[in-house]
Motif scaffolding. Sequence first.
Motif, PDB file in Angstrom:
ATOM      1  N   GLY A 178       0.811  -1.206   0.000  1.00 12.43           N
ATOM      2  CA  GLY A 178       0.000   0.000   0.000  1.00 12.43           C
ATOM      3  C   GLY A 178       0.844   1.255   0.000  1.00 12.43           C
ATOM      4  N   SER A 179       0.244   2.352   0.430  1.00 12.17           N
ATOM      5  CA  SER A 179       0.922   3.641   0.401  1.00 12.17           C
ATOM      6  C   SER A 179       1.747   3.897   1.654  1.00 12.17           C
ATOM      7  N   GLU A 180       1.700   2.977   2.609  1.00 11.38           N
ATOM      8  CA  GLU A 180       2.475   3.108   3.836  1.00 11.38           C
ATOM      9  C   GLU A 180       3.581   2.059   3.878  1.00 11.38           C
ATOM     10  N   ILE A 181       4.714   2.439   4.426  1.00  9.28           N
ATOM     11  CA  ILE A 181       5.842   1.510   4.563  1.00  9.28           C
ATOM     12  C   ILE A 181       5.433   0.271   5.342  1.00  9.28           C
ATOM     13  N   ALA A 182       4.590   0.445   6.361  1.00 10.86           N
ATOM     14  CA  ALA A 182       4.175  -0.679   7.204  1.00 10.86           C
ATOM     15  C   ALA A 182       3.474  -1.771   6.419  1.00 10.86           C
ATOM     16  N   SER A 183       2.945  -1.456   5.233  1.00  8.32           N
ATOM     17  CA  SER A 183       2.240  -2.462   4.439  1.00  8.32           C
ATOM     18  C   SER A 183       3.153  -3.594   3.992  1.00  8.32           C
ATOM     19  N   ALA A 184       4.444  -3.351   3.965  1.00  6.80           N
ATOM     20  CA  ALA A 184       5.389  -4.399   3.562  1.00  6.80           C
ATOM     21  C   ALA A 184       5.337  -5.595   4.512  1.00  6.80           C
ATOM     22  N   GLU A 185       5.045  -5.337   5.774  1.00  2.33           N
ATOM     23  CA  GLU A 185       4.992  -6.430   6.751  1.00  2.33           C
ATOM     24  C   GLU A 185       3.873  -7.404   6.413  1.00  2.33           C
ATOM     25  N   ALA A 186       2.702  -6.896   6.035  1.00  6.90           N
ATOM     26  CA  ALA A 186       1.569  -7.761   5.703  1.00  6.90           C
ATOM     27  C   ALA A 186       1.868  -8.597   4.460  1.00  6.90           C
ATOM     28  N   VAL A 187       2.527  -8.010   3.480  1.00  4.10           N
ATOM     29  CA  VAL A 187       2.890  -8.773   2.284  1.00  4.10           C
ATOM     30  C   VAL A 187       3.877  -9.875   2.641  1.00  4.10           C
ATOM     31  N   ALA A 188       4.898  -9.546   3.396  1.00  3.24           N
ATOM     32  CA  ALA A 188       5.905 -10.552   3.762  1.00  3.24           C
ATOM     33  C   ALA A 188       5.281 -11.717   4.520  1.00  3.24           C
ATOM     34  N   ALA A 189       4.275 -11.445   5.335  1.00  7.36           N
ATOM     35  CA  ALA A 189       3.641 -12.492   6.127  1.00  7.36           C
ATOM     36  C   ALA A 189       2.928 -13.526   5.268  1.00  7.36           C
ATOM     37  N   THR A 190       2.616 -13.192   4.010  1.00  7.83           N
ATOM     38  CA  THR A 190       1.945 -14.154   3.126  1.00  7.83           C
ATOM     39  C   THR A 190       2.900 -15.210   2.583  1.00  7.83           C
ATOM     40  N   GLY A 191       4.193 -14.978   2.713  1.00 11.99           N
ATOM     41  CA  GLY A 191       5.173 -15.879   2.121  1.00 11.99           C
ATOM     42  C   GLY A 191       5.674 -15.425   0.769  1.00 11.99           C
ATOM     43  N   ALA A 192       5.221 -14.257   0.309  1.00  9.73           N
ATOM     44  CA  ALA A 192       5.676 -13.732  -0.981  1.00  9.73           C
ATOM     45  C   ALA A 192       7.177 -13.494  -0.956  1.00  9.73           C
ATOM     46  N   GLU A 193       7.799 -13.778  -2.078  1.00  9.69           N
ATOM     47  CA  GLU A 193       9.240 -13.533  -2.178  1.00  9.69           C
ATOM     48  C   GLU A 193       9.574 -12.047  -2.260  1.00  9.69           C
ATOM     49  N   PHE A 194       8.623 -11.252  -2.788  1.00  9.61           N
ATOM     50  CA  PHE A 194       8.891  -9.838  -3.008  1.00  9.61           C
ATOM     51  C   PHE A 194       7.660  -8.997  -2.677  1.00  9.61           C
ATOM     52  N   VAL A 195       7.901  -7.791  -2.168  1.00  8.58           N
ATOM     53  CA  VAL A 195       6.848  -6.800  -1.968  1.00  8.58           C
ATOM     54  C   VAL A 195       7.136  -5.621  -2.892  1.00  8.58           C
ATOM     55  N   ALA A 196       6.126  -5.208  -3.662  1.00  5.90           N
ATOM     56  CA  ALA A 196       6.260  -4.079  -4.569  1.00  5.90           C
ATOM     57  C   ALA A 196       5.706  -2.830  -3.906  1.00  5.90           C
ATOM     58  N   LEU A 197       6.512  -1.786  -3.874  1.00  4.74           N
ATOM     59  CA  LEU A 197       6.082  -0.511  -3.317  1.00  4.74           C
ATOM     60  C   LEU A 197       6.370   0.609  -4.303  1.00  4.74           C
ATOM     61  N   SER A 198       5.487   1.592  -4.299  1.00  8.46           N
ATOM     62  CA  SER A 198       5.655   2.758  -5.158  1.00  8.46           C
ATOM     63  C   SER A 198       5.343   4.022  -4.364  1.00  8.46           C
ATOM     64  N   SER A 199       4.068   4.264  -4.084  1.00  8.09           N
ATOM     65  CA  SER A 199       3.688   5.459  -3.329  1.00  8.09           C
ATOM     66  C   SER A 199       4.386   5.529  -1.979  1.00  8.09           C
ATOM     67  N   ALA A 200       4.538   4.402  -1.322  1.00  8.45           N
ATOM     68  CA  ALA A 200       5.166   4.384   0.000  1.00  8.45           C
ATOM     69  C   ALA A 200       6.609   4.873  -0.048  1.00  8.45           C
ATOM     70  N   ILE A 201       7.250   4.731  -1.187  1.00  2.00           N
ATOM     71  CA  ILE A 201       8.646   5.140  -1.338  1.00  2.00           C
ATOM     72  C   ILE A 201       8.754   6.567  -1.876  1.00  2.00           C
ATOM     73  N   PHE A 202       7.951   6.875  -2.875  1.00  2.00           N
ATOM     74  CA  PHE A 202       8.149   8.127  -3.614  1.00  2.00           C
ATOM     75  C   PHE A 202       7.214   9.263  -3.212  1.00  2.00           C
ATOM     76  N   ASN A 203       6.121   8.963  -2.549  1.00  2.00           N
ATOM     77  CA  ASN A 203       5.126  10.004  -2.287  1.00  2.00           C
ATOM     78  C   ASN A 203       4.919  10.296  -0.810  1.00  2.00           C
TER      79      ASN A 203
END
Length: 219
Positions: free
Chosen positions: A168-193
């Motif tokens: 999502g648009s918040e850095i904290a959203s990476a934690e929820a993605v990682a918890a699924t077992g995904a190899e990668f989390v894609a971020l855009s707004s959270a990094i640039f905006n």
Amino acid sequence: MTDELPNRCRLVLIADPKKGGGMEAPRVLDALSGGDVASLILVGGAVEDAEFQKYCEAIVPDAQARGVAVLISGDSRIVGRVGADGIHLETGKAEIDAAVRKHDGRLIVGAGGAKTRHDALELGEAQPDYIFFGRFGFDADPAPHPRNLDLSRWWAEIVNVPCIAQGGSEIASAEAVAATGAEFVALSSAIFNGTMKPSEAVAAVNELLDRTAPRFEEE
């Protein structure tokens, strides 16, 4: 970046020059200086080809020198012109299959656009290098879209093809993605905006993943 890659979910950056002032080439390069970034997907879309190519040319060599794989969304001509590492496609199974066979390991071929499990399995049959769950530009909410998380969790449990799930648009959203077992989390707004410099945001994501992301089993 260190020589040893993290044994957990890693960051993929999505950069789109049509998103206004947040994603000019200097800001993208600043993001790459903030810590571990597995890959960078450059999105053209409504930007004129010549403008997008110039944007890519300003980023690709520096990113590759940092060990970051650069993929171009949708335009194989620009992939070749700028010497990118791969292409991201949001098409059907036939097109993905043709691209995988054409490039035969010489380029990374990623597949996006799956909205259901059936869609994902169809694309997976073409054996792309990864499957992407999410939609570029649809990360305005702080948390990841529930569908992205559900598909990622299901996919990670049953399929060997790596997956990237959009946060999502918040850095904290990476934690929820990682918890699924995904190899990668894609971020855009959270990094640039956000309120941080892009490099600071990347550093914060990596610190969060170091603390919270499940570790993958060693093969």
